[in-house]
Motif scaffolding. Structure first.
Motif, PDB file in Angstrom:
ATOM      1  N   ASN A   1      63.956  71.653 -30.887  1.00 45.43           N
ATOM      2  CA  ASN A   1      64.378  73.009 -30.504  1.00 45.43           C
ATOM      3  C   ASN A   1      64.276  73.973 -31.674  1.00 45.43           C
ATOM      4  O   ASN A   1      63.832  75.123 -31.521  1.00 45.43           O
ATOM      5  CB  ASN A   1      65.804  72.980 -29.957  1.00 45.43           C
ATOM      6  CG  ASN A   1      65.880  72.350 -28.580  1.00 45.43           C
ATOM      7  OD1 ASN A   1      64.889  72.272 -27.859  1.00 45.43           O
ATOM      8  ND2 ASN A   1      67.066  71.878 -28.211  1.00 45.43           N
ATOM      9  N   GLU A   2      64.650  73.510 -32.854  1.00 46.07           N
ATOM     10  CA  GLU A   2      64.564  74.360 -34.043  1.00 46.07           C
ATOM     11  C   GLU A   2      63.108  74.576 -34.440  1.00 46.07           C
ATOM     12  O   GLU A   2      62.713  75.680 -34.832  1.00 46.07           O
ATOM     13  CB  GLU A   2      65.355  73.734 -35.190  1.00 46.07           C
ATOM     14  CG  GLU A   2      66.847  73.699 -34.941  1.00 46.07           C
ATOM     15  CD  GLU A   2      67.622  73.084 -36.093  1.00 46.07           C
ATOM     16  OE1 GLU A   2      67.039  72.943 -37.190  1.00 46.07           O
ATOM     17  OE2 GLU A   2      68.804  72.741 -35.905  1.00 46.07           O
TER      18      GLU A   2
ATOM     19  N   VAL B   1      62.314  60.522 -40.416  1.00 43.31           N
ATOM     20  CA  VAL B   1      62.494  61.898 -40.886  1.00 43.31           C
ATOM     21  C   VAL B   1      61.905  62.841 -39.847  1.00 43.31           C
ATOM     22  O   VAL B   1      60.713  62.763 -39.527  1.00 43.31           O
ATOM     23  CB  VAL B   1      61.830  62.118 -42.257  1.00 43.31           C
ATOM     24  CG1 VAL B   1      61.944  63.583 -42.681  1.00 43.31           C
ATOM     25  CG2 VAL B   1      62.477  61.219 -43.306  1.00 43.31           C
ATOM     26  N   ILE B   2      62.725  63.715 -39.310  1.00 47.93           N
ATOM     27  CA  ILE B   2      62.342  64.621 -38.237  1.00 47.93           C
ATOM     28  C   ILE B   2      62.085  66.013 -38.803  1.00 47.93           C
ATOM     29  O   ILE B   2      63.014  66.675 -39.282  1.00 47.93           O
ATOM     30  CB  ILE B   2      63.435  64.673 -37.154  1.00 47.93           C
ATOM     31  CG1 ILE B   2      63.681  63.270 -36.585  1.00 47.93           C
ATOM     32  CG2 ILE B   2      63.060  65.657 -36.047  1.00 47.93           C
ATOM     33  CD1 ILE B   2      64.898  63.175 -35.693  1.00 47.93           C
TER      34      ILE B   2
ATOM     35  N   MET C   1      55.573  68.815 -33.535  1.00 48.22           N
ATOM     36  CA  MET C   1      56.558  68.462 -34.552  1.00 48.22           C
ATOM     37  C   MET C   1      56.306  67.043 -35.037  1.00 48.22           C
ATOM     38  O   MET C   1      55.987  66.160 -34.240  1.00 48.22           O
ATOM     39  CB  MET C   1      57.967  68.567 -33.984  1.00 48.22           C
ATOM     40  CG  MET C   1      59.062  68.323 -35.009  1.00 48.22           C
ATOM     41  SD  MET C   1      60.711  68.275 -34.269  1.00 48.22           S
ATOM     42  CE  MET C   1      60.697  66.653 -33.511  1.00 48.22           C
ATOM     43  N   LYS C   2      56.453  66.853 -36.317  1.00 46.90           N
ATOM     44  CA  LYS C   2      56.159  65.547 -36.891  1.00 46.90           C
ATOM     45  C   LYS C   2      57.427  64.723 -37.135  1.00 46.90           C
ATOM     46  O   LYS C   2      58.437  65.237 -37.616  1.00 46.90           O
ATOM     47  CB  LYS C   2      55.413  65.703 -38.222  1.00 46.90           C
ATOM     48  CG  LYS C   2      55.030  64.385 -38.881  1.00 46.90           C
ATOM     49  CD  LYS C   2      54.305  64.598 -40.201  1.00 46.90           C
ATOM     50  CE  LYS C   2      52.911  65.104 -39.962  1.00 46.90           C
ATOM     51  NZ  LYS C   2      52.119  65.133 -41.233  1.00 46.90           N
TER      52      LYS C   2
ATOM     53  N   GLU D   1      68.946  62.680 -29.023  1.00 43.52           N
ATOM     54  CA  GLU D   1      69.725  63.830 -29.482  1.00 43.52           C
ATOM     55  C   GLU D   1      69.131  64.423 -30.760  1.00 43.52           C
ATOM     56  O   GLU D   1      68.994  65.651 -30.878  1.00 43.52           O
ATOM     57  CB  GLU D   1      71.170  63.403 -29.722  1.00 43.52           C
ATOM     58  CG  GLU D   1      71.940  63.080 -28.444  1.00 43.52           C
ATOM     59  CD  GLU D   1      73.329  62.545 -28.725  1.00 43.52           C
ATOM     60  OE1 GLU D   1      73.765  62.624 -29.896  1.00 43.52           O
ATOM     61  OE2 GLU D   1      73.980  62.063 -27.783  1.00 43.52           O
ATOM     62  N   ALA D   2      68.790  63.563 -31.713  1.00 39.43           N
ATOM     63  CA  ALA D   2      68.265  64.051 -32.990  1.00 39.43           C
ATOM     64  C   ALA D   2      66.898  64.702 -32.818  1.00 39.43           C
ATOM     65  O   ALA D   2      66.616  65.769 -33.396  1.00 39.43           O
ATOM     66  CB  ALA D   2      68.170  62.894 -33.984  1.00 39.43           C
ATOM     67  N   ILE D   3      66.035  64.080 -32.019  1.00 44.47           N
ATOM     68  CA  ILE D   3      64.697  64.632 -31.807  1.00 44.47           C
ATOM     69  C   ILE D   3      64.780  65.954 -31.052  1.00 44.47           C
ATOM     70  O   ILE D   3      64.064  66.912 -31.370  1.00 44.47           O
ATOM     71  CB  ILE D   3      63.808  63.621 -31.048  1.00 44.47           C
ATOM     72  CG1 ILE D   3      63.571  62.379 -31.918  1.00 44.47           C
ATOM     73  CG2 ILE D   3      62.466  64.251 -30.677  1.00 44.47           C
ATOM     74  CD1 ILE D   3      62.939  61.217 -31.168  1.00 44.47           C
ATOM     75  N   THR D   4      65.647  66.021 -30.059  1.00 42.67           N
ATOM     76  CA  THR D   4      65.803  67.257 -29.293  1.00 42.67           C
ATOM     77  C   THR D   4      66.299  68.391 -30.176  1.00 42.67           C
ATOM     78  O   THR D   4      65.794  69.523 -30.106  1.00 42.67           O
ATOM     79  CB  THR D   4      66.774  67.046 -28.118  1.00 42.67           C
ATOM     80  OG1 THR D   4      66.241  66.047 -27.245  1.00 42.67           O
ATOM     81  CG2 THR D   4      66.979  68.335 -27.341  1.00 42.67           C
TER      82      THR D   4
END
Length: 238
Positions: free
Chosen positions: A209-210, A184-185, A1-2, A202-205
């Motif tokens: 996951n998505e 930007v995740i 994931m970038k 929290e945001a990266i996890t």
């Protein structure tokens, strides 16, 4: 994931945000699945330090504040940086146009050393108080990174990677970026500023996951009405 990061090496919060992000990633079990891509951004693209301004002069003139207010502002930022192990020397810091520094980062990226270049330029500007607009300074940084100085010098004396820098800035405008750092995740979620470590985790996890779920599901919907006229390892429909 970038994870894409719009950043300017003249921005102390970008340096602090980098440390917060790194700390968050170090605790995540899927950290090896994360790709970091640094994007160029200029806080003051027209700036040239022709008057040999100090940072306090620069802040006073650009923000319309007193020198005392500028010093107070940087003291608070320095304290914030010290909490993540960074020593920012605002007293001797040299304001500079960062365009060529961004070009060097793009060049380093082409050699697989983008993150190292970003870190080296932050350190040069904020800790070593070097003029990152100076050609010799940029060459020394490139040399320390193991980059070929002849190639780097030729690049900096040409217009190479100028369009890449400008495109990053253009792209930031399309995304609505109004300040940096901007993270930007997976082109789904965004965080701005030097967010706390927990906010990054929290945001990266959530993004990961998505992303992982999407990787595991079939990306294509088969619309065939028959399986005829195909070949595989074991048979061919002829």
């Amino acid at each position: 994931m970038k994870i894409e990061i719009w950043s300017d090496v003249m921005c102390p919060f970008c340096y602090i945000g980098k440390r917060h992000l790194e700390t968050a990633l170090a605790t995540l079990p899927f950290k090896n699945d994360i790709e970091i891509d640094w994007k160029s951004y200029q806080l003051n693209p027209a700036y040239e330090n022709v008057a040999k301004e100090s940072l306090y002069d620069y802040l006073s003139n650009s923000k319309g504040i007193s020198l005392d207010q500028a010093k107070q502002m940087t003291t608070q930022v320095a304290e914030m940086a010290s909490n993540v192990g960074l020593k920012l020397d605002f007293e001797k810091s040299i304001p500079a146009n960062s365009f060529n520094a961004h070009r060097l980062i793009h060049f380093a990226a082409s050699k697989g050393k983008q993150d190292e270049a970003e870190e080296a330029l932050f350190k040069a500007h904020f800790t070593e108080t070097k003029d990152i607009a100076n050609l010799e300074v940029l060459l020394a940084i490139a040399n320390a990174l193991g980059l070929d100085q002849t190639e780097v010098k030729a690049m900096l004396e040409s217009n190479a990677f100028e369009e890449e820098v400008r495109y990053d800035i253009y792209e930031s405008q399309q995304l609505g970026v109004r300040g940096v750092p901007f993270f930007v995740i997976d082109r789904k979620y965004a965080l701005s500023g030097a967010q706390p470590v927990e906010a990054f985790k929290e945001a990266i996890t959530q993004g990961y996951n998505e992303w992982k779920l999407a990787q595991e599901s079939s990306p294509l919907k088969n619309l065939n009405t028959t399986t005829d006229s195909t070949c595989d390892e074991n048979s061919c429909e002829v």
